[in-house]
Design a protein around this motif. Structure first.
Motif, mmCIF file in Angstrom:
data_model
loop_
_atom_site.group_PDB
_atom_site.id
_atom_site.type_symbol
_atom_site.label_atom_id
_atom_site.label_comp_id
_atom_site.label_asym_id
_atom_site.label_seq_id
_atom_site.Cartn_x
_atom_site.Cartn_y
_atom_site.Cartn_z
ATOM 1 N N HIS A 34 0.838 -1.196 0.000
ATOM 2 C CA HIS A 34 0.000 0.000 0.000
ATOM 3 C C HIS A 34 0.874 1.248 0.000
ATOM 4 N N ILE A 35 0.629 2.138 -0.954
ATOM 5 C CA ILE A 35 1.257 3.466 -0.991
ATOM 6 C C ILE A 35 0.143 4.465 -1.226
ATOM 7 N N ASP A 36 0.012 5.430 -0.354
ATOM 8 C CA ASP A 36 -0.991 6.487 -0.538
ATOM 9 C C ASP A 36 -0.393 7.532 -1.477
ATOM 10 N N ALA A 37 -0.613 7.339 -2.775
ATOM 11 C CA ALA A 37 -0.020 8.230 -3.765
ATOM 12 C C ALA A 37 -0.556 9.647 -3.633
ATOM 13 N N ASP A 38 -1.834 9.795 -3.227
ATOM 14 C CA ASP A 38 -2.407 11.128 -3.036
ATOM 15 C C ASP A 38 -1.624 11.898 -1.971
ATOM 16 N N LEU A 39 -1.256 11.206 -0.911
ATOM 17 C CA LEU A 39 -0.478 11.837 0.157
ATOM 18 C C LEU A 39 0.952 12.083 -0.287
ATOM 19 N N ALA A 40 1.550 11.108 -0.937
ATOM 20 C CA ALA A 40 2.967 11.208 -1.314
ATOM 21 C C ALA A 40 3.230 12.422 -2.196
ATOM 22 N N ILE A 41 2.307 12.743 -3.106
ATOM 23 C CA ILE A 41 2.576 13.860 -4.016
ATOM 24 C C ILE A 41 2.405 15.220 -3.357
ATOM 25 N N THR A 42 1.933 15.254 -2.118
ATOM 26 C CA THR A 42 1.899 16.523 -1.386
ATOM 27 C C THR A 42 3.220 16.809 -0.698
ATOM 28 N N ARG A 43 4.150 15.847 -0.769
ATOM 29 C CA ARG A 43 5.413 15.972 -0.024
ATOM 30 C C ARG A 43 6.617 15.963 -0.951
ATOM 31 N N LEU A 44 6.447 16.431 -2.180
ATOM 32 C CA LEU A 44 7.550 16.424 -3.136
ATOM 33 C C LEU A 44 8.621 17.419 -2.719
ATOM 34 N N GLY A 45 9.850 17.075 -3.032
ATOM 35 C CA GLY A 45 10.988 17.938 -2.701
ATOM 36 C C GLY A 45 12.148 17.126 -2.185
ATOM 37 N N PRO A 46 11.989 16.488 -1.023
ATOM 38 C CA PRO A 46 13.090 15.694 -0.481
ATOM 39 C C PRO A 46 13.395 14.467 -1.337
ATOM 40 N N PRO A 47 14.524 13.816 -1.088
ATOM 41 C CA PRO A 47 14.892 12.629 -1.860
ATOM 42 C C PRO A 47 13.837 11.537 -1.785
ATOM 43 N N LEU A 48 13.746 10.757 -2.834
ATOM 44 C CA LEU A 48 12.778 9.673 -2.950
ATOM 45 C C LEU A 48 12.793 8.748 -1.737
ATOM 46 N N GLU A 49 13.981 8.423 -1.261
ATOM 47 C CA GLU A 49 14.096 7.476 -0.151
ATOM 48 C C GLU A 49 13.357 7.968 1.097
ATOM 49 N N GLU A 50 13.269 9.281 1.284
ATOM 50 C CA GLU A 50 12.586 9.815 2.459
ATOM 51 C C GLU A 50 11.081 9.585 2.395
ATOM 52 N N GLU A 51 10.549 9.436 1.190
ATOM 53 C CA GLU A 51 9.140 9.080 1.046
ATOM 54 C C GLU A 51 8.940 7.570 1.139
ATOM 55 N N LEU A 52 9.797 6.810 0.503
ATOM 56 C CA LEU A 52 9.624 5.363 0.475
ATOM 57 C C LEU A 52 9.722 4.734 1.858
ATOM 58 N N VAL A 53 10.448 5.358 2.770
ATOM 59 C CA VAL A 53 10.585 4.779 4.110
ATOM 60 C C VAL A 53 9.242 4.769 4.833
ATOM 61 N N ASN A 54 8.281 5.557 4.355
ATOM 62 C CA ASN A 54 6.943 5.546 4.943
ATOM 63 C C ASN A 54 6.136 4.312 4.534
ATOM 64 N N TRP A 55 6.576 3.612 3.486
ATOM 65 C CA TRP A 55 5.778 2.522 2.920
ATOM 66 C C TRP A 55 6.494 1.174 2.900
ATOM 67 N N PHE A 56 7.810 1.184 3.042
ATOM 68 C CA PHE A 56 8.585 -0.055 2.974
ATOM 69 C C PHE A 56 9.511 -0.155 4.181
ATOM 70 N N PRO A 57 9.829 -1.382 4.613
ATOM 71 C CA PRO A 57 10.833 -1.538 5.674
ATOM 72 C C PRO A 57 12.163 -0.925 5.245
ATOM 73 N N THR A 58 12.890 -0.427 6.209
ATOM 74 C CA THR A 58 14.134 0.282 5.926
ATOM 75 C C THR A 58 15.075 -0.531 5.042
ATOM 76 N N GLU A 59 15.143 -1.822 5.285
ATOM 77 C CA GLU A 59 16.085 -2.648 4.522
ATOM 78 C C GLU A 59 15.659 -2.815 3.062
ATOM 79 N N GLN A 60 14.428 -2.459 2.719
ATOM 80 C CA GLN A 60 13.962 -2.582 1.347
ATOM 81 C C GLN A 60 13.995 -1.262 0.571
ATOM 82 N N VAL A 61 14.253 -0.177 1.266
ATOM 83 C CA VAL A 61 14.107 1.137 0.648
ATOM 84 C C VAL A 61 15.045 1.325 -0.543
#
Length: 205
Positions: A34-61
């Motif tokens: 599950h990734i809330d794409a509607d939420l993710a696109i409100t937080r554009l700017g920082p590196p991709l990894e800073e968003e992905l850590v919200n949806w995947f375990p750290t070791e998978q980022v």
């Protein structure tokens, strides 16, 4: 010294929200996560990894970031639009005899695909840099102005001893950008050519 102006990419020159939304949706389908794409696109700017850590375990980022970037050209390029005034802002720098560079946190090959697709032609594109990291590229190219939409872009300009020009087309409104320390706040890039003309005519201390 010749004028060099740096520009951020996402939500400064381009509205990449539709394309990024599509790519996050495709990544969620591909991975069954599950990734809330509607939420993710409100937080554009920082590196991709800073968003992905919200949806995947750290070791998978790291692996998910690599997969996302590989999927990105097929899902995110054609849905992305140039923001109002983007072409004219780049042209204004050239007409003033200056150079324009894009300095972005986005993966550089994908940043170049966006610009090529939209016909935006800066003199150089430097990717994979965020906030203060951008200062190295801005200094290398002798940029005296950096244009962005995010707190991280203000920090980048400060670190490079460049003038921080901001546009209220991203996650921060004009009042917030001013409170965050931007030197100049514009509604969007349609105001940039006139601002640049005034900046060039103003006496320097």
């Amino acid at each position: 010294m010749a004028l060099t102006v740096g520009f951020d990419l996402d939500m400064t020159l381009i509205d990449s929200r539709p394309g990024i939304h599509a790519c996050y949706t495709a990544l969620a389908e591909r991975t069954g996560t599950h990734i809330d794409a509607d939420l993710a696109i409100t937080r554009l700017g920082p590196p991709l990894e800073e968003e992905l850590v919200n949806w995947f375990p750290t070791e998978q980022v790291a692996a998910m970031a690599e997969l996302y970037r590989a999927m990105y050209p097929a899902h995110a390029i054609t849905g992305t639009l140039a923001l109002p005034g983007a072409h004219e802002a780049i042209a204004a720098v050239g007409q003033a005899g200056g150079r324009s560079i894009v300095v972005t946190a986005k993966y550089e090959p994908n940043a170049k695909l966006h610009l090529e697709h939209l016909g935006i032609q800066p003199d150089a594109v430097i990717g994979n840099l965020w906030a203060e990291q951008k200062a190295a590229a801005l200094r290398e190219h002798d940029a005296s102005v950096y244009v962005g939409d995010h707190q991280g872009d203000i920090r980048a300009a400060r670190a490079a001893d460049a003038l921080s020009v901001t546009v209220a087309t991203g996650p921060f409104d004009a009042d917030q950008l001013g409170e965050l320390g931007a030197d100049v706040v514009l509604a969007d890039l349609t105001a940039f050519p006139d601002w640049l003309a005034g900046y060039r005519e103003a006496p320097r201390a």
